[in-house]
Motif scaffolding. Structure first.
Motif, PDB file in Angstrom:
ATOM      1  N   ASP A 168     -16.066  -5.498  13.626  1.00  0.00           N
ATOM      2  CA  ASP A 168     -15.520  -6.846  13.795  1.00  0.00           C
ATOM      3  C   ASP A 168     -15.079  -7.418  12.456  1.00  0.00           C
ATOM      4  OD1 ASP A 168     -16.008  -6.821  16.469  1.00  0.00           O
ATOM      5  OD2 ASP A 168     -18.078  -7.545  16.220  1.00  0.00           O
ATOM      6  N   LEU A 169     -14.191  -8.389  12.553  1.00  0.00           N
ATOM      7  CA  LEU A 169     -13.759  -9.063  11.324  1.00  0.00           C
ATOM      8  C   LEU A 169     -14.913  -9.865  10.742  1.00  0.00           C
ATOM      9  CD1 LEU A 169     -10.282 -10.585  12.309  1.00  0.00           C
ATOM     10  CD2 LEU A 169     -10.742  -8.641  10.820  1.00  0.00           C
ATOM     11  N   ASP A 170     -15.024  -9.875   9.422  1.00  0.00           N
ATOM     12  CA  ASP A 170     -15.974 -10.760   8.747  1.00  0.00           C
ATOM     13  C   ASP A 170     -15.647 -12.208   9.172  1.00  0.00           C
ATOM     14  OD1 ASP A 170     -17.733 -10.773   5.976  1.00  0.00           O
ATOM     15  OD2 ASP A 170     -16.523 -12.601   6.229  1.00  0.00           O
ATOM     16  N   PRO A 171     -16.691 -13.065   9.384  1.00  0.00           N
ATOM     17  CA  PRO A 171     -16.398 -14.434   9.834  1.00  0.00           C
ATOM     18  C   PRO A 171     -15.431 -15.185   8.914  1.00  0.00           C
ATOM     19  CG  PRO A 171     -18.767 -14.037   9.728  1.00  0.00           C
ATOM     20  CD  PRO A 171     -18.102 -12.783   9.263  1.00  0.00           C
ATOM     21  N   PHE A 172     -15.506 -14.894   7.618  1.00  0.00           N
ATOM     22  CA  PHE A 172     -14.592 -15.550   6.673  1.00  0.00           C
ATOM     23  C   PHE A 172     -13.146 -15.145   6.995  1.00  0.00           C
ATOM     24  CE2 PHE A 172     -12.293 -15.890   2.657  1.00  0.00           C
ATOM     25  CZ  PHE A 172     -12.703 -17.117   2.182  1.00  0.00           C
ATOM     26  N   VAL A 173     -12.971 -13.835   7.249  1.00  0.00           N
ATOM     27  CA  VAL A 173     -11.624 -13.332   7.531  1.00  0.00           C
ATOM     28  C   VAL A 173     -11.163 -13.870   8.891  1.00  0.00           C
ATOM     29  CG1 VAL A 173     -10.232 -11.258   7.795  1.00  0.00           C
ATOM     30  CG2 VAL A 173     -12.164 -11.279   6.213  1.00  0.00           C
ATOM     31  N   ALA A 174     -12.073 -13.865   9.867  1.00  0.00           N
ATOM     32  CA  ALA A 174     -11.713 -14.365  11.197  1.00  0.00           C
ATOM     33  C   ALA A 174     -11.261 -15.821  11.087  1.00  0.00           C
ATOM     34  CB  ALA A 174     -12.897 -14.229  12.138  1.00  0.00           C
ATOM     35  N   ALA A 175     -11.959 -16.601  10.257  1.00  0.00           N
ATOM     36  CA  ALA A 175     -11.608 -18.026  10.119  1.00  0.00           C
ATOM     37  C   ALA A 175     -10.221 -18.180   9.507  1.00  0.00           C
ATOM     38  CB  ALA A 175     -12.650 -18.749   9.274  1.00  0.00           C
ATOM     39  N   PHE A 176      -9.922 -17.415   8.471  1.00  0.00           N
ATOM     40  CA  PHE A 176      -8.602 -17.665   7.894  1.00  0.00           C
ATOM     41  C   PHE A 176      -7.474 -17.016   8.683  1.00  0.00           C
ATOM     42  CE2 PHE A 176      -7.427 -14.022   5.420  1.00  0.00           C
ATOM     43  CZ  PHE A 176      -8.435 -13.644   4.546  1.00  0.00           C
ATOM     44  N   MET A 177      -7.774 -15.949   9.442  1.00  0.00           N
ATOM     45  CA  MET A 177      -6.743 -15.386  10.328  1.00  0.00           C
ATOM     46  C   MET A 177      -6.385 -16.418  11.403  1.00  0.00           C
ATOM     47  SD  MET A 177      -5.869 -12.474   9.385  1.00  0.00           S
ATOM     48  CE  MET A 177      -6.198 -10.813   8.921  1.00  0.00           C
ATOM     49  N   ASP A 178      -7.419 -17.041  11.953  1.00  0.00           N
ATOM     50  CA  ASP A 178      -7.200 -18.041  12.994  1.00  0.00           C
ATOM     51  C   ASP A 178      -6.389 -19.215  12.417  1.00  0.00           C
ATOM     52  OD1 ASP A 178      -7.593 -19.055  15.597  1.00  0.00           O
ATOM     53  OD2 ASP A 178      -9.077 -20.446  14.795  1.00  0.00           O
ATOM     54  N   LEU A 179      -6.760 -19.574  11.210  1.00  0.00           N
ATOM     55  CA  LEU A 179      -6.072 -20.682  10.557  1.00  0.00           C
ATOM     56  C   LEU A 179      -4.594 -20.355  10.276  1.00  0.00           C
ATOM     57  CD1 LEU A 179      -8.202 -22.773   8.389  1.00  0.00           C
ATOM     58  CD2 LEU A 179      -5.897 -22.505   7.634  1.00  0.00           C
ATOM     59  N   LEU A 180      -4.328 -19.100   9.897  1.00  0.00           N
ATOM     60  CA  LEU A 180      -2.936 -18.707   9.642  1.00  0.00           C
ATOM     61  C   LEU A 180      -2.126 -18.744  10.932  1.00  0.00           C
ATOM     62  CD1 LEU A 180      -3.158 -15.636   7.191  1.00  0.00           C
ATOM     63  CD2 LEU A 180      -2.704 -18.005   6.664  1.00  0.00           C
ATOM     64  N   GLU A 181      -2.748 -18.252  12.023  1.00  0.00           N
ATOM     65  CA  GLU A 181      -2.018 -18.257  13.292  1.00  0.00           C
ATOM     66  C   GLU A 181      -1.719 -19.683  13.745  1.00  0.00           C
ATOM     67  OE1 GLU A 181      -3.482 -15.680  16.440  1.00  0.00           O
ATOM     68  OE2 GLU A 181      -3.402 -14.028  14.997  1.00  0.00           O
ATOM     69  N   TYR A 210     -15.387 -24.263   6.782  1.00  0.00           N
ATOM     70  CA  TYR A 210     -16.121 -23.016   6.575  1.00  0.00           C
ATOM     71  C   TYR A 210     -15.567 -22.258   5.344  1.00  0.00           C
ATOM     72  CZ  TYR A 210     -18.064 -18.414   7.424  1.00  0.00           C
ATOM     73  OH  TYR A 210     -18.717 -17.222   7.264  1.00  0.00           O
ATOM     74  N   LEU A 211     -14.236 -22.149   5.274  1.00  0.00           N
ATOM     75  CA  LEU A 211     -13.628 -21.422   4.150  1.00  0.00           C
ATOM     76  C   LEU A 211     -13.949 -22.101   2.819  1.00  0.00           C
ATOM     77  CD1 LEU A 211     -10.119 -20.531   5.653  1.00  0.00           C
ATOM     78  CD2 LEU A 211     -12.076 -19.042   5.365  1.00  0.00           C
TER      79      LEU A 211
END
Ligand code: HEM
Length: 462
Positions: A168-181, A210-211
């Protein structure tokens, strides 16, 4: 003066119906076939002018009255990183301080010292592919995203995401991927509509908090456990701006840590993914590249010195950046001496003061007047230094322009050359679907989607 052509905007939604939202950039390029190398669009509440020929781009980049304008999703991202280099307004003091403190830490000599760390992460990728064997389909873009994220985080702030050891994506990465989308989606809507997307707004704010917290924690840990490492985080914590004598503020450091992670991984992952696609569909350049790597590296472990002797590999990367620039659009604006007066472009078109202008790399990089009738073909030879030098000015802008051009270009090119050298030294590659047709996912950057390959260890490689 001539009117700037373009499709007629509708009230409230502007030209939204002229654009396919999931393929916004491709639709913008397609419109140029009807309206020419300069045309206007009304999107997201903005009246924009798009430029897509070398002649026009060269004109605006040769003048002093055009400056960067953060545009589209960069405006949304400003909420996350208001003082970050990428999203800062040109006149912002924080930009100047951070730029001057960081610029030499991103230079070729500084970046060369990062070879061992880049190699560390690339070796993890090679090990993963070797263990997969040659019958497991590899999701190329997903693995390159792991590679580039782990590399920028390790090199810039000594932070290990260990992405190759997690499904799974690291929560930090998941947060910024979601933010980019989310940023992408918000960018195309009229601004007022974004006030009513309550659930999305809440999620955006939560991701942002979070970021900020994770970045501030990394900074606090480094302060509590100082090191002598010459990484970007230490440069920001200790550096002094030679012009103002100021240090970077904590919020500027935090914003730039997040900026490096965002700007420094999606783009490089896209570059590598497009390069592999282009090589796997062009057997001639594939063979020439592998022959160069065999000749320079043989079976030796890669060193920084090898990287200086791989001109064809570098030309392949530059040609991939030409045909498939990961950032296909970036924004500038004209600055008139009197804001009431227009700025004239091409001797016949009037631009308003501060009017958003988009440079369309996809069109610029395929301008037939520069690259000829074979502009759409992958021909790395044209990017070898001796040929590149003969191209006209401002015809290749994958890293943006002027002082606001990419600060991480040397980092990205070294990281990608190193990855290509190690991977082609060890593996032969083929597409899982030999009839794969390139499809592109747009999300701040653009990337190939559903691109799967097989990697087979070459004889004599362990
Ligand atoms: C700026 C492309 C890799 C950090 C830019 C810009 C482009 C770009 C086009 C200008 C954006 C604008 O004018 O709005 C790329 C491409 C890359 C890449 C194609 C990889 C192939 C990296 C890496 C980093 C990075 C590895 C590392 C941290 C930045 C930053 C800026 C920037 C901080 C803002 C510079 C400023 O305005 O002072 N990049 N980039 N980029 N890039 Fe990159």
């Amino acid at each position: 003066m001539a009117p700037i052509p373009g499709p007629r905007p509708l009230p409230v939604i502007g030209n939204l119906l002229d654009i396919n939202i999931s393929q916004a950039i491709a639709s913008m390029c397609a419109l140029s076939a009807t309206y020419g190398p300069i045309y206007r669009l009304h999107l997201g509440g903005l009246d924009m002018v798009l430029l897509g020929s070398q002649e026009l781009v060269d004109e605006v980049f040769s003048r002093k009255d055009f400056i960067k304008q953060p545009i589209g999703s960069l405006i949304t991202l400003r909420a996350l990183t208001p003082d970050g280099l990428l999203t800062a307004f040109h006149e912002q003091e924080e930009w100047g301080i951070a730029h001057r403190v960081l610029v030499s830490a991103f230079g070729p000599l500084a970046v060369q010292k990062m070879v061992p760390e880049m190699l560390d992460i690339t070796s993890q990728l090679a090990l993963k592919w070797a263990r997969f064997g040659d019958t497991t389909a590899i999701n190329l873009t997903s693995d390159f995203t792991r590679l580039t994220l782990d590399t920028i985080s390790l090199c810039s702030m000594d932070l290990r995401f260990n992405s190759f050891y997690k499904d799974d994506l690291d929560p930090f990465v998941a947060a910024f991927m979601d933010l980019l989308e989310t940023s992408d989606a918000r960018d195309l809507r009229p601004g007022w509509l974004n006030y009513f997307t309550w659930t999305e707004n809440r999620r955006f704010r939560k991701n942002m908090r979070y970021l900020h917290k994770v970045a501030s924690d990394v900074m606090a840990r480094r302060r509590a456990n100082p090191t002598t490492k010459q990484d970007l985080l230490n440069t920001m914590l200790n550096g002094v701006d030679p012009v103002t004598g100021k240090h970077l503020s904590d919020s500027t450091i935090r914003d730039n840590m997040i900026t490096f992670l965002i700007a420094g991984h999606e783009t490089t992952s896209a570059m590598l993914s497009f390069l592999f696609y282009l090589l796997l569909t062009n057997p001639g350049p594939y063979r020439t590249l592998q022959a160069e790597i065999d000749q320079v590296l043989g079976k030796e472990p890669l060193t920084a010195e090898h990287l200086t002797r791989l001109p064809y590999a570098k030309a392949c990367l530059k040609e991939a950046l030409r045909l498939q620039p990961p950032i296909p659009i970036f924004g500038i604006q004209p600055v008139s001496s009197d804001p009431k007066l227009p700025v004239i472009v091409g001797k016949k078109w009037e631009l308003k003061h501060a009017q958003p202008v988009l440079i369309m790399n996809d069109l610029l990089h395929r301008d037939p007047l520069v690259y000829g009738d074979d502009a759409n073909e992958f021909k790395p030879e044209r990017m070898l230094d001796e040929n590149f030098k003969k191209l006209p000015k401002n015809c290749w802008k994958p890293f943006g322009n002027g002082t606001r051009a990419c600060i991480g270009s040397d980092f990205a090119l070294q990281e990608a050359t190193l990855a290509v050298a190690v991977l082609f030294q060890k593996f032969d590659f083929k597409l899982v679907d030999p009839n794969y047709k390139l499809t592109i996912k747009e999300n701040v950057t653009v990337k190939p989607s559903n691109l799967f390959i097989y990697a087979k260890l070459r004889p004599g490689v362990d």
